[in-house]
Every structure is written in C-alpha cells, then in structure tokens.
Design a protein around this motif. Structure first.
Motif, short mmCIF file in Angstrom:
data_model
loop_
_atom_site.label_atom_id
_atom_site.label_comp_id
_atom_site.label_asym_id
_atom_site.label_seq_id
_atom_site.Cartn_x
_atom_site.Cartn_y
_atom_site.Cartn_z
N GLU A 299 147.21 4.66 -20.31
CA GLU A 299 146.74 5.34 -19.11
C GLU A 299 147.90 6.03 -18.41
OE1 GLU A 299 143.57 5.48 -18.42
OE2 GLU A 299 143.12 4.20 -20.14
N VAL B 84 134.42 12.76 -32.19
CA VAL B 84 135.35 11.66 -32.47
C VAL B 84 136.68 12.25 -32.97
CG1 VAL B 84 135.76 9.63 -33.90
CG2 VAL B 84 133.48 10.10 -33.00
N THR C 154 144.16 9.63 -20.28
CA THR C 154 144.50 8.67 -21.32
C THR C 154 145.25 9.40 -22.43
OG1 THR C 154 142.53 7.38 -20.83
CG2 THR C 154 143.60 6.99 -22.95
N CYS D 223 136.29 3.88 -35.57
CA CYS D 223 135.96 4.92 -34.59
C CYS D 223 134.63 4.62 -33.91
CB CYS D 223 135.89 6.28 -35.28
SG CYS D 223 137.49 6.90 -35.80
N ASP E 49 144.91 4.96 -32.29
CA ASP E 49 143.62 5.03 -31.59
C ASP E 49 142.66 6.00 -32.27
OD1 ASP E 49 144.51 3.26 -29.78
OD2 ASP E 49 144.82 4.69 -28.14
N CYS E 50 141.40 5.62 -32.22
CA CYS E 50 140.31 6.53 -32.59
C CYS E 50 139.44 6.65 -31.33
CB CYS E 50 139.51 5.97 -33.75
SG CYS E 50 138.29 7.10 -34.39
N TYR E 51 139.25 7.89 -30.83
CA TYR E 51 138.66 8.02 -29.49
C TYR E 51 137.74 9.24 -29.46
CZ TYR E 51 142.36 11.50 -29.14
OH TYR E 51 143.18 12.57 -29.36
N LEU E 52 137.01 9.36 -28.33
CA LEU E 52 136.09 10.48 -28.12
C LEU E 52 136.77 11.57 -27.29
CD1 LEU E 52 132.81 8.55 -27.25
CD2 LEU E 52 133.28 9.77 -29.36
N THR E 53 136.43 12.82 -27.62
CA THR E 53 136.95 13.93 -26.83
C THR E 53 136.26 13.95 -25.46
OG1 THR E 53 135.25 15.43 -27.64
CG2 THR E 53 137.28 15.34 -28.90
N PRO F 31 146.36 9.04 -26.11
CA PRO F 31 146.01 8.14 -27.22
C PRO F 31 147.25 7.63 -27.96
CG PRO F 31 145.54 10.41 -27.80
CD PRO F 31 145.94 10.43 -26.36
N ARG G 58 130.28 14.91 -27.26
CA ARG G 58 131.66 14.42 -27.42
C ARG G 58 131.87 14.10 -28.89
NH1 ARG G 58 132.66 9.61 -23.24
NH2 ARG G 58 134.83 10.14 -23.58
#
Length: 1620
Positions: free
Chosen positions: A1320, A1408, A1368, A1419, A1374-1378, A1370, A1406
């Motif tokens: 963060e 991945v 945030t 993910c 990390d595997c994250y959402l846009t 990454p 959103r």
C-alpha cells in the motif's frame, strides 16, 4: 362432469342423462352469506330431447339449490381483486411439448406466455373472500395470462486486445499480457464473457548474479486510535493541551496586573478560536504491517528481505468524526402573501445549523436548507395585485403608397385614401380595484406603467387595418339646351330684365355635400322676357282652299302652353303670348310640280351670336316630279329648295355665380350653447360637439372667360347662400400616464462595473391633443445615475494559525529503531472560521453554501531533531526592476542552532537564495474571428407625432459599423489581456446596409376606347415596369412578357351614340330623258355620314367604322321620275315589326303616302308592300347576356380597401349581334342580375419588427469565440404588396477577448510505497494554472499560478481538489485485478434498428494481471458489472472478411460504429476463413484456387488428367514482340521454350512478352477468347459498311438552299426582362 355451453351433462344411464342449467342470481333478504340461488335440472335422452324425470336415476339427481353470498353495493368498499406478480415467461412450445425447442436462427425473439394469481380478498386484511362472485359482481375477473416475448440470447461482446505489454522482468523469465474490456454484457441466456486477459512468457535474457526472490511489502494503515489510558503519556486533545499551557502559564505569572492582561487576551483568543465550537479534533495514531514476501506469494521472515532500514510503521492521525447538524427549524412564512387563483405559487424554507464539521474523512454534512412551494392560507389573505395591458389611442390611419406612387417626383401625396394601417402602444398597468372607494384613490396609481413582464396574458395587437373614406368627386350631367328668355321671377314681372338659362344636375353627390360642386346654372341677359309661350306640337294635313281636291291650302297648327322649363301649363297663362298662325301649303294637282316635305332643321352653327359670329340653321326639300308645262304649277328654282334661319341669336356673354370654399367653423355668439346638438361631427369619430357655430363663404358673379363682374349681371334668385350653421368640436387636451417607477439598477455585484450605471423612467402619451387642446409635454423619459453600489454580499473562509506539531506517543514508537522521543513526524491542526466579504463573522453554513471548498484543518509536520537543519519558508520573489535584463530573487534563513552547524551551511544542499531572470515580455496584437454583422448606430427610429412611437418604423439601412475582435499574445504565443497590446479589444470598420428599393411601375395609361361601339365590351389600361426591386424591396405584381401589367374592365357603349345622317336626295339625273315630258328613269344621290349623337342631336362627324354598317342608308338610288299626270307617292315608310316568335307565316309591311293624284285614265301603284318574316333575316329574337365581373375598382386616389366590381348587361340578337338595350326592354325580359357588388382589395401592410433587445451577456466568459447577441421579433406580418420583413432578426458582435485560465491536474505519479518495494502506498499529482483560448482545440499553455489567483480552486468543475490518493503497488508475485474501466456507451437491445423495449444497459470490467508465470493459478476471477441507463444507442454486428492469402483469410466481427469486437455476430453465419483442395496441390508450381481446385502459378498452364485432376504445370508458349533496337526486328518467330531451359531474354524485354492462355484449369475456353471473337466480328461489319459508303455516288449540294439559310434572320427569344 363436463361443462357444455353453460349447462352440465351428468351421465346417469345408457340412454338418459341429467342436464343442469346455470346457477341463477343469489337472492336474499339480507346482505352477506345468507342468500340462496337455484338452477334448473331436467332429464334428457342421449340424443338430446327432454324426457320424463322417471327415466333418470333419482338417487343421482343433482341439487337444484345452494346457499350463496348475497352481494350488496356497499360490499364494493370491502372487497377487491388482488393481483399477483407475473410469472416467468414460458415458451409456447414448452407448454405444449414440455421441451424448449429453440429456433436455429433467432431474429426477434420467441413468443411466450406468463401467468399470475388472481384472487378476491378483503381490502382490510387481505383475507380471501367467501366467494369469488363477490368481486365479479362489481368488476370482471382480470386476465390470468398474457403474451410475452422471450428475446434472443445476447452473447457477451468484448473489445479487441490491447498491444502486448513489456516483459514484467528485466532478466530471467517473466510475463507479457494484453487485455480487453467488456462492451456489452451477456443477456437472455447468451454465452458468457471470454477471458479478458492473455499471457505469454518472455525471457529478456539471463540474470547476472542470483535473482531477487524476496520483496518488502507494506500493508495499509490501520484505523486511527488513541493510546490506552494506562500508558505513561496520554495522548492529549488539542483542548487539553491548551489547558496544560494555561496551567503552566499561571504558575509563572505572579503580577496581578499582568494576570489581568493575560486573562483578557485569553478571552479574545477563545472567542476567535473556532475549533472547540465546530469540530472536536483529536489526534491519535495509526500503524501498518511490514512483511517480507517471496515471489511465489508466500510471506517469510523479515530478515530474508535485505534492506538497510525498514519503513516507518506508525503515523499521527485525526480521529474520524461525522458531521452533526441541528434539527430543522420551523417553516418560514410563505414568500407570497396574497391570494391568486391561477398565479404562480410562493415558497417557504427551513434550515438547520452545523454543530460539528466532519474531520478525518467523516460523513459530509447534508443539505442545510429545504424549500417547498406554498400558497398563503386563511381568511385574511388579500388578493394579489393583478396587472393588465392597456393601450394608447390608435394613431391616425396611415395609407402606404401604391407601387406606382413610389416616385419622389410626384410631390405631395397626402390625399391618399382607402385601406391603411394604424398603430398604438401597449403598456402594462396595475389593474384597478373593484371597490369604487379604493379605485378612486388608486386611479392614478393604476395607470402608471410598470414592467411588461408583470402582465402575464398575451399583449393586445399593436397594429390594425383601418379605412380612410375616399373623397367622392362631383359628377355632373351635360348642359341642357338654352331655355327661352324669361323673367328672373315670374311673380314679379315689373322689371324688364330677362335671362336665358341652361342647367346641369348633380349625378353623384360628392363628399362634403353639393357645396363643393362647380356651378349648376349659367345665364345670359336677354330682352323681352316672358314666362309662358305657345309650343307648336304639330301641323295638321294641308287642306286645299275652296274645298277643291288640289291647289293652294293651309295647315292648322296644334299648340300647347308651356312655361320656361318646358312644362305644359294652363292655356290661360299664354294669353299674352303670340299664337302661331296657320301655315300656307299646297296640294299638287296632276300637272303640278311635286316637292318633298321640308327636312328637319340642322344643328345651329354657333352656340351664341356676336359681332363676328351668328348662328344659322338650314333645311331643304327636293323635286319629286316636274310639271307638265301647260297649265301646271312650275317647279321653283334651286334656291327656293333651301331655307336658312337665324338661331342662338343671344350674345356670347355667359354669367354664373361662383362660390369659394366654406371657411372655418367659428363660434356663433347669437346661439346659446344649450341649443347645441349632441351629434358628433369632429375630427375623430368619437369626438362630441360642444356648441353651434357658423361658416361663411364668398359668392361672386363671374363672366365666363373674363372674370368677376357686378352681381346684377347674375340672376339674384339663384344666388347660393353665403352663411350656414355648423357644429364646433370639443377641445381635447393631451393625456399622458404618470411616470413609471425608476428601472432597477443593474446587479451591483457585477465584476468590472466601474462605468456609471443609469436608471430611467418613462411616461406614455395615451391621447393626442385636438381642436386647440393643451399640447403634450416634450419630455417623456427621465434618466439618472444609480446610487453607489453597496459591497457585494459574499462569504470567505479565514484560516487561523497552525498549532504546534503533535507526535505519535512515545510508547508507540519507542520500539522503532532510530526513534527519538522529542522529534519526528507528527500532525498539526488549525482553526477555520467563516467571514463575510465586508468583514463581519458569519455562520458556518453560509460558507459551506456560498464559499469555495473549506481549507484543510490538519497537515503533516516535522519536529526537528537535534541534528536536523531548520530553515524558514521561502520568501516571495522580489519584483522585477526591468524586463529582459533584470532578475528577481527569493531567500530563506537558518533557524536556531542550525545556524551554528557546519553541515547546515552547505549552500549546495541547503541554498539560502534563488535567482530567476525576469521574463522578456513582448506582445503582439492580431485580429481573430469573423467580422460581426453590420450594426446601425442607435437612435435610428423614424418619429411620427411627438412622443407617439410608430411601431416597427426603425431605420433599416444606411451606414453602420462592423467589429472584429483583437487578440493579444505574448512572446511565448500565450493569450494575455488585450490591454497589454494597448488595444480596446476591437477593430471597427464602416459598412453599408443597402436600402431596399421597391418595384417601380409607371402611371396607369388612359383607358382605351371600348372594344365595341354597341353593347358590352372591354376597355384596357396598363402600367409598365420602370425599375425592378432589389435588396428586399416590395415585389412587382405579375408582369407579362413585355413587362407590363394590365387592368381590364367591362364597358357598355350606347348603341345610339353614333348614328348615320343622310342629307336630302339630290336633283334627279334622268338617264332616259324625255325632253318634252322631263320624266323617266333617273338616279338620285345623297351624302351619308357617321356622326356622334348628343342630346341636341347629331353633332360631329366621326369615322364610318363607329356606325353599324348594316344600318347605313343608301347613298344612291335608281327610280322612275314620274311624268306629268302620273301618280306621285312619298318615300316608303319604315317596315312594321314582325310578331314574335319569328315564323314564315307572319309578314311585315311598309306604306307610302299619296302626294299627287293621277290624271284621268291613270292609276296609282300599290301604297303598301309586304314580305314574309324570316328568322335572322328580317325577324330577330332578343335575349340578355351578362358579362363577367370586372376587377375590384377603387376610388381614384384609393390604394386599397373597399371597392366595387361591376358587370354589364347586353341585349343580344338571335344572330349574335349586340343591339341597343331598348330592344330587350320593350319585350319586358326578366332582369334578375345584380350589376354591382362590393369587393375588397387587400391593403399593403408592411412588416413591423420590435425594437432591438438589449445586448445579451457574452456567450462565453472567456476565449475567442464569445459573442454578444441582440434580437427582435415580428410584430406585424406583411400582407399584400407590403414590404417584406428584413431577413436579419438577430445580430451579433464579438466580446472582448479574455484569456481562459483554469486549474489542471498533472498525471498521477507512479504508486510509491514509502521505504518498501510493494504494497500500500500513495500516488501524487500537482495542480497548475493553464491559459487557453477556450476553443478546446488546444491544450493550453502553462502560466504562473498567480494568473489563476482569482479563480476558485476547482478542476473541471469539481471543487474538491485531490492531489494524493492511496494506491497499491503490486509485488512481483502478486496476481491482481486492474482498475475498473470507464462505463461503456449506453446500448439498446435492437433488431434491425428497432428497439425491442428491454431498456438500455452499460457495462464496465476489470481484467486480471500477473507478473510471475508460476502464480497464474492463484489469480482472482475477472469481474464485470452492468447498470441500466437512458438514451441508449442501437448497434448492429456483422461479419467482415479480408482478402484470401493462399488458402486462408481474416474473418472478424465489426460493430456498426466501425469498432472490431469479439462476440455479437451470429456464429451460424460466420464466413469460412480457411479453404483447402482435396487432393492436396502438391505438383510443382501449383496452388489451391478460391474455387477449391488446383491451379498453376502465373506463366504456367494446367495439364489435366482424364478424371479432371491436375497432372502438371507447363510453361505457356510465348509470343515475342521485338522492341526498337532489336537486331531481329524484321524476323517474327514463335518458339516453344522448354520448361527446364533458362530464359536468356534481357530483363528489359520482360515487360513486352505476352502469354496467351486460352484454356482454363478445367479445360474449358476462357471468357476473353469469346470477347476477342465478338470484337473481330464487329470489326469486319464496320469495314464492309465503310467500303459501301465510300463507293456510293454522292448527291449534288443544294447551294441555293444553303444560301437562303444563311440569309435567315437571327431570332432572339425575349423573356420580358426590361434590362435586356
């Protein structure tokens, strides 16, 4: 039991059944369940006929009575139908088969049915009713089913992929990704969305050294909290700190006087400090977690993350507090304090106050004010003031000139009459009260003009058509013949003076009475007057003397006594007059000469007699038979055959009375005012008369062609009167309204309002003076300066001093490495208060509503540690002393112990001054935009009477000015204020608005002569075009091909106006002369002339064609001259009339008179001649013929308005000839037609426009494109030939150019996690001031922030300026959402452009993202969400294909706006993207064609096997065409080239080699072979045809004809344009 048409059939046996009728109506004495109903039950045979009850089983007989619910009308309030919700739509096919059968291709959807529950319930509690019939009694049962539509499934539609991203790692193995987003969600069972992300592994290269496996990650900050009470140091609030400071202060101060001063200062500080009142700021702390993360995503020990220092895990914060507000106040009184039935409502408000402002991200304050419409209630509410329109008096009727009168050379045109236009002014006033007592007090107030906006009804007309009566000219008859010499007064014959009179009469009474006519009587003095005389009526037959049969005799005259006017009177009155004597005559004897009777006397040669002129009349007679010579009376000589006498022997001195115009009506003092009549004769129709006056005129005696003579020369008895009574109109004073209220001063808070503002008031003339009344005042408007504007009411935030920096409690941060108890990062707060712009303190709510966003209450701060360098803030830059070469500086200083530390004196690290060069300002001005409209100077109104405004008569043309805006740029091409370029913002240029020129026509020509000399014809007059209209002038009437306009009216010619006049017959010319007898055959001649007929008889000779040729008398005649003793007859008389109707049985006759008796033995011929009546020969029928209506005829000076149209009545003979009306009148034919009718010619009404409105506000507050507008409206639509409206109803001019300054964000920085690699963090952006021209086509230029100093801090309309936000970053594993995409455009569910009615929807999604290949399985799921929207758009989807490349081609789906998508297109219709040949094309030089068969490459031809398959590809035989320079140019060879032999032709010759391939790969002839064959056939036909034409013998040229053609004149088509 099966229902069958309302009856029940109950099977009870083999042949018999029970049949039941329907239940009857529920009957009962009381309402409710106690009722009963019955039905019929009978036994019927199975074949349908009724049988005995015993044939049916009695045990199974159904009941014929049952209890029921007796419904009454009041049950309607207790029961009602309850409708359930509609169930899901079920396909019709599923209801019948139980299986959903979807069509292969769905276009519009599938039909379905949905059901619902319907029950009868009690309204109160919803309990079901005892019987459904209760509800059915009042209302039919609602339907249980309805049709519905199951739409076609809609698949998810996604966009194309973005380009691949760069590799997630600089070395080793990483990932690349590309994403797409959702455009339309799946609906109605459509396929789900595909993956929105695609990954691919990338390897930039091997890593040097070991690859980093761990990353330091910081978590998000936790909630803000205060330390627990058991800690040594309790976190103090700001209020508590203040108390501690005061306690410490009290301990140090001992002096009582000083104590008092400090106490007063604290009280003042407490009043000024707003903190304790509106917010409770409590500083706490918050912490966050720091972890070490492996690239696989697992958390490990912190020690594995090699880093010099860990990030800070604590920070100071403000505890979150929500906004707190008070309860609502009571509603304020209604803003409207009067009652109005249909008027606008008022409003009342209520408010609430802020008790506590939100801090620390708490809930914002709600609305602090509410408004509601209201109307005042109660008995004592007075009615509202009502405003009505009032109008001034109509102006004088004004007649616009005809097109033919638009000529300045015509001079005065005040005599125009007919239809016109009159105007009036409309103004708004307060309506008068109904109460007479109060209305008297308010009468003056009521007529005071007020603002027009207060009158809500549509205003009355300001223009109306009117009519000025046209003057009727005096129409006189012709002069009568001169009368006899008579006394002036027959009752007084003492005077010997007499007069001959002639008179004429008034045919048409003129305007203003007969007094305006010329004289009607002329007189000539004469001698021997007499009042009565004998009139010879006729002479009786000649009676021979001595009772003989022939010889001399006398004729006795028949006389009558007449007066001077020719009227028969008593014979006694003529006793003094001379009686006519008997006339001597002769009856010829057989041997006497015979003479014809005398002809009538000719017209007198002169109208009067003078010295050189004398009137003469003549008559003649002719010899009818000569005497015998022996014993007979001889014929007189030729002189005796004529007689001459004097006539009009009166002198040529003619006198008449001449009158002057009547003078002005003056007061007659001899008549008392009480005798005046009430009849109004004034200048206007409504004026009343106040008294009787008198008018005089001059009367003189005039001798014609000489002048005034003494009055005794004219007859006194017919002298016109010189005095007459008249009515004096009342005086009428000018009437004006009181002055209106002063107009409101402009808004005092307008910026840039340094100019002196004006306010004005006006009064309006409502009645003009007349008849010598008091004149109108000259001043109708007043103007004065507005009072000095007060200070604008505004509010602003005031910030107070920052308080001291508060640190996180030591107990929290003592475990952190490097932490010091008395220094470090903290938080400081300040108070904010609300102030009026003029200095007074205000309520917080006012600033929240009207001021800009509230300044921040807290900010991070740093308490310096012992080794830190402390510096003051930078000062402002000094002002520039000189442009281009000067500099400006700013400074700061070291504070406290920092002054002594050496590291703080390092000017590289801690500079204490900064220098900037002054800008080199150079400005240039240039014009921008288009020229404005041409604007005429103000005050171009044409005035009529003083103060009376003529609506719409505004100057429309002439010299004006047009404007172009000037713009000023600095040396960096940035927009600056125009004053920098010494410009006032405009270029001004003179311009001309051309004046409209009307169509100009000539005067009317004279009327032509009537086209017929007898009966009805037409007469014509014309105008011709003198000047065409231009610049919007009045258009021309419809012209003919020679640019003329005609007027044709019927005319009636008197059939007797031209008559044939024959002179007496000449002396006989005997052709067979018997010298002895002087008789025999002979010829007589006479002159026959056409003459104009007048009252006095035929006068002047005219052309012969004007007389009827059929009626022309004979000019010569052959006849027998009687010999002596022959019978002599007179000429034949007139033929008698044939009796009507004409037939051959009836006859007509004529007779002759016996003049001389025959001698002995001789007889007279027949004295009567008859002939049969023959139709259209000597007998005619007669009938009336009516002509068409003429055009509308106006008075001579009239322009338009009321007129008369006429038509003529003709008497037509049966052979078609027009004859005199007397022929039809004598027959008494019916005349039922109306000859005249009234008509109206439309008046030319000019267009009238309102005044220009004031200039509007600028359309843009800044920029280049701002415009000022003014407009006007049409008050009067043009009519007839009126001037059309100018096209320009609105005008614009540019506003002065002002630069557009605005705050703009810079892009967000990358997400930074302070002190860590990921987790963060925060991202930041700045706000800067930009200048632009407002067009939106350029991004603008960066300028100093001071330029935006006057602007409210807001970006793109948002007052909340956000310069940082959490984010945030990454970690590698990390595997994250846009982030969410923006909402897609609103989309409807459509088929072929038609909305299906399921509403609109929009979607966002959103995708991945991942950075490590091994973490893809961890993910999260991709996300999308949809929401309904309005005003959606219809999109269609269709398949698109590219060109074939070998055996494949591109196939994709495209949306109707051109966007390539995935999904949306029906998969069943997808085109083929790949094709292949079977068997495969594996022969050398072969490929698979589009038709799916093998073909050969270019220059090769196919050789096929017997079963149609490709065997081999061989080289095509080559036809070589040698080029210039080729040594073998004279040799033509065709050689076959071996497929394996290399070509030895030069590269340059390759383009001149053609390959002929007549057969295709399937062995058939190619299309071009057929084309070549057809072309060769056409060429052969052409050659044969040309050969035949060349060999054909040519004809000789017709030279004469060509020569004649050359001599033909050139004929030009003329279109009627006068300019040609």
């Amino acid at each position: 039991i099966l229902p069958l048409h309302g009856t029940l059939v109950v099977s009870v046996g083999l042949h018999s059944t029970r049949e039941l009728g329907p239940w009857g109506r529920c009957m009962g004495s009381e309402c409710g369940p106690g009722g009963s109903q019955s039905r019929a039950v009978w036994c019927a045979h199975s074949e349908g006929w009724t049988t005995l009850h015993t044939n049916c089983d009695q045990a199974e007989r159904p009941e014929n009575q049952q209890s029921c619910f007796h419904v009454c009308d009041w049950h309607k309030d207790l029961y009602d139908w309850q409708l359930g919700a509609w169930n899901q739509c079920v396909p019709v096919s599923m209801r019948s088969t139980g299986v959903i059968q979807r069509p292969a291709v769905c276009l519009h959807g599938e039909e379905g049915i949905q059901t619902r529950e319907v029950g009868c319930v009690q309204k109160a509690d919803g309990v079901p009713a005892e019987d459904v019939a209760i509800c059915e009694y009042f209302e039919p049962k609602p339907r249980l089913e309805q049709a519905c539509l199951i739409p076609c499934p809609r698949d998810c539609v996604v966009s194309q992929f973005t380009p691949w991203t760069s590799c997630s790692k600089m070395c080793g193995t990483g990932l690349q990704n590309r994403v797409r987003f959702v455009l339309a969600p799946p609906m109605f069972g459509g396929s789900a969305c595909p993956n929105l992300t695609e990954f691919q592994i990338c390897q930039p290269g091997p890593c040097v050294g070991p690859e980093s496996l761990y990353s330091l990650r910081v978590g998000s900050w936790g909630p803000c909290s205060v330390p627990l009470p058991r800690t040594a140091r309790q976190a103090p609030t700001l209020n508590q700190e203040a108390k501690e400071e005061r306690v410490r202060g009290r301990g140090r101060v001992k002096d009582p006087e000083t104590k008092e001063l400090i106490k007063n200062k604290r009280n003042r500080n407490r009043q000024n400090r707003q903190g304790g009142k509106f917010w409770d700021l409590q500083v706490g702390y918050q912490t966050r977690e720091v972890t070490c993360v492996h690239r696989s995503g697992n958390t490990d020990a912190l020690s594995l993350c090699s880093q010099e220092s860990l990030p800070v895990t604590y920070q100071a914060c403000v505890l979150t507090k929500d906004c707190e507000v008070s309860d609502w106040t009571d509603w304020s009184p209604c803003s409207k304090d009067c009652y109005e039935l249909n008027g606008p409502t008022g409003e009342h408000t209520r408010t609430r106050r802020v008790h506590l402002l939100p801090v620390g991200g708490g809930v914002e304050c709600p609305e602090l004010e509410e408004k509601e419409p209201c109307t005042p209630q109660g008995e004592g509410v007075p009615p509202c003031i009502v405003y009505n329109w009032k109008t001034t008096e109509w102006t004088e009727c004004r007649v616009d000139m005809l097109l033919s009168q638009q000529d300045r050379r015509r001079g005065n045109l005040t005599g125009l009459c007919g239809g016109g236009v009159q105007n009036r002014e409309v103004y708004c006033v307060q309506a008068t009260s109904v109460d007479p007592a109060s209305s008297a007090l308010k009468s003056k107030e009521a007529s005071r003009p007020v603002d027009d906006d207060l009158c809500l009804s549509p205003p009355p007309n300001t223009t109306q058509l009117c009519h000025i009566p046209c003057p009727v000219e005096c129409d006189l008859s012709s002069w009568s013949a001169w009368g006899p010499c008579t006394f002036e007064n027959c009752l007084d014959t003492a005077a010997k003076k007499g007069f001959k009179l002639r008179k004429r009469r008034v045919i048409n009474e003129p305007t203003g009475g007969t007094g305006s006519c010329p004289h009607l009587v002329e007189s000539i003095p004469c001698d021997e007057p007499s009042c009565y005389d004998w009139l010879l009526v006729k002479l009786e037959e000649c009676i021979p003397d001595n009772e003989r049969e022939c010889g001399p005799g006398t004729q006795i005259p028949q006389v009558q006594c007449v007066n001077s006017d020719g009227e028969y009177v008593d014979r006694q009155l003529c006793r003094d007059a001379i009686l006519p004597m008997p006339v001597i005559c002769e009856v010829p004897c057989p041997k006497d000469c015979v003479l014809s009777p005398w002809s009538s006397w000719s017209l007198c040669s002169h109208t009067c007699s003078g010295k050189n002129t004398e009137g003469r009349q003549m008559r003649a007679r002719s010899v009818l038979a000569y005497s015998a010579g022996e014993g007979g009376v001889q014929c007189p000589n030729s002189i005796a055959l004529q007689e001459v006498r004097s006539c009009n022997d009166h002198p040529c001195t003619v006198y008449h009375w001449q009158t002057g115009p009547w003078g002005q009506c003056i007061e007659d003092t001899s008549v008392p005012p009480a005798n005046s009549t009430a009849a109004g004769v004034g200048v206007r129709g409504g004026d009343s008369s106040c008294s009787v006056g008198m008018q005089t005129r001059k009367v003189i005696c005039v001798r014609v062609n000489v002048g005034q003579v003494p009055p005794k020369k004219c007859p006194e008895s017919i002298r016109p009167e010189t005095v007459r009574p008249c009515l004096l109109p009342c005086k009428r004073d000018c009437s004006v309204t009181p002055y209106s209220d002063w107009s409101a001063c402009p808004a005092t808070c307008k910026e840039g309002g340094n100019t002196k503002r004006k306010q004005n008031r006006k009064r309006i003339i409502i009645q003009l003076p007349a008849n010598g009344g008091q004149d109108c005042p000259e001043v109708l408007t007043q103007e004065r300066d507005c009072e000095s504007p007060s200070v604008c009411l505004g509010y602003r935030w005031k910030t107070h001093k920052w308080r001291r920096c508060q640190l996180v409690p030591w107990s929290v941060r003592q475990d952190s490495p490097g932490a010091v108890e008395t220094c470090g990062p903290g938080l400081q707060a300040r108070a904010v208060s609300c102030w009026k712009q003029d200095g007074g303190q205000a309520d917080m709510g006012a600033c929240l509503k009207f001021a800009s966003s509230m300044p921040s209450l807290t900010q991070p701060c740093q308490l310096p540690c012992q080794d830190d360098c402390q510096l003051t803030a930078w000062s402002k830059f000094s002002s520039c002393t000189q442009d281009c070469v000067g500099v400006k500086t700013r400074k700061r200083m070291l504070v406290g112990k920092s002054k002594k530390r050496d590291q703080c004196k390092n000017n590289q690290m801690y500079p204490l001054s900064e220098i900037q060069y002054c800008p080199c300002n150079k400005y240039n001005a240039q014009p921008v935009g288009n020229w404005s409209d041409c604007i005429l100077p103000e005050g171009g109104r044409v005035e009529g009477q003083p103060g009376m405004k003529i609506q719409g008569d505004i100057k429309e043309c002439g010299q004006g000015y047009r404007y172009q805006a000037m713009v000023c740029y600095d040396q960096d091409n940035r927009l600056v204020e125009t004053s920098r370029c010494n410009s006032h913002g405009y270029i001004e240029e003179a311009c001309i608005i051309p004046c409209p020129s009307d169509c100009k026509l000539s005067e009317w020509s004279n009327w032509s002569r009537c086209s017929k000399s007898c009966g009805s014809g037409v007469k014509v007059r014309s105008k011709w075009l003198r000047e065409k209209p231009y610049n919007g002038g009045r258009p021309c009437p419809k012209l003919d091909h020679v640019n003329q306009v005609y007027e044709v009216v019927p005319c009636l010619s008197d059939c007797g106006q031209y008559v044939w006049v024959a002179e007496p017959w000449s002396v006989w010319k005997v052709s067979n002369v018997d010298l002895k007898e002087n008789c025999g055959e002979g010829v007589q001649t006479r002159k026959v002339r056409c003459m104009q007929n007048t009252m006095d008889g035929p006068s002047d000779s005219v052309e012969d064609y004007l007389c009827d040729p059929e009626e022309m008398p004979l000019g010569a005649r052959d006849s027998q001259l009687p010999c002596p003793e022959d019978c002599v007859l007179s000429d034949w008389g007139v033929w008698s009339r044939c009796s009507l109707p004409c037939n051959k049985i009836s006859t007509r006759e004529r007779t002759a008179c016996l003049i001389r008796q025959p001698g002995e033995g001789k007889l007279c011929p027949n004295t009567t001649e008859t002939e049969p009546c023959s139709l259209n020969s000597n007998c005619y029928h007669y009938s009336y013929n009516i002509t068409d209506w003429s055009t509308c005829q106006l008075s001579e000076r009239a322009v338009c308005g009321s007129g008369i149209k006429t038509r003529m009545l003709d008497c037509v003979r049966s052979d078609g000839k027009s004859v005199d009306l007397k022929f039809c009148e004598e027959l008494g034919l019916d005349r039922k037609w109306q000859m005249n009718a009234s008509c109206v010619v439309e008046c030319p009404v000019n267009c009238q426009l309102s005044d220009w409105s004031p200039w509007s506000e600028c359309t843009q507050t800044c920029g280049l494109a701002g415009k000022l507008w003014r407009r006007r409206t049409m008050l009067q639509v043009p009519q007839g030939d009126g001037r059309t409206c100018p096209r320009q109803r609105e005008q614009w001019k540019p506003c002065p150019v002002r630069p557009c300054y605005q705050w703009r964000y810079s892009p967000w920085s990358e997400c930074k996690s302070e002190g860590a690699r990921c987790g963060e963090g925060l991202r930041f952006r700045n706000v800067s001031c930009f200048v632009s021209d407002g067009s939106g086509q350029e991004e603008g230029s960066l300028v100093d922030d001071e330029m935006c100093g006057n602007l409210e801090p807001s970006v793109e309309g948002d007052k909340r300026v956000t310069l940082e936000e959490p984010c945030t970053s990454p970690c590698p594993g990390d595997c994250y959402l846009t982030d969410w995409t923006v909402w897609s455009p609103c989309q409807l569910s459509c088929v072929s452009g038609d909305d299906l009615g399921f509403g609109s929807v929009q979607v966002r999604s959103r995708a991945v993202l991942a950075q490590e290949p091994e973490n893809l399985l961890q993910c999260p799921e991709q996300e999308w969400e949809a929401r309904p929207c309005t005003e959606g758009q219809c999109y269609e989807y269709k398949w698109m294909t590219g060109a074939w490349r070998s055996s494949s081609r591109l196939v994709w789906c495209q949306r109707s706006d051109g966007l390539n998508v995935t999904g949306g297109c029906p998969m069943t219709a997808q085109p083929v993207a790949d094709r292949s040949c079977d068997p495969a094309c594996n022969k050398p030089r072969s490929f698979c064609t589009e038709a799916g068969v093998c073909g050969c490459e270019e220059r090769y031809t196919e050789v096929m096997t017997s079963d149609g398959l490709l065997d081999q590809c061989t080289v095509i035989p080559v036809l070589e065409i040698p080029t210039a320079g080729d040594n073998r140019a004279d040799v033509k060879t065709i050689r076959a080239v071996s497929p394996t032999q290399p070509s030895n032709s030069l590269p340059g010759r390759a383009g001149r080699t053609w390959f002929l391939q007549p057969f295709g790969p399937d062995g058939k002839l190619k299309t071009w072979v057929y084309g070549v064959a057809a072309g060769a056939f056409v060429l052969l036909i052409f050659i044969v045809s040309m050969t035949f034409l060349a060999c054909k013998k040519p004809k000789k040229p017709q030279r004469r004809q060509m020569y004649n053609n050359r001599l033909k004149p050139l004929t030009l088509a003329y279109d009627g344009d006068a300019d040609m």
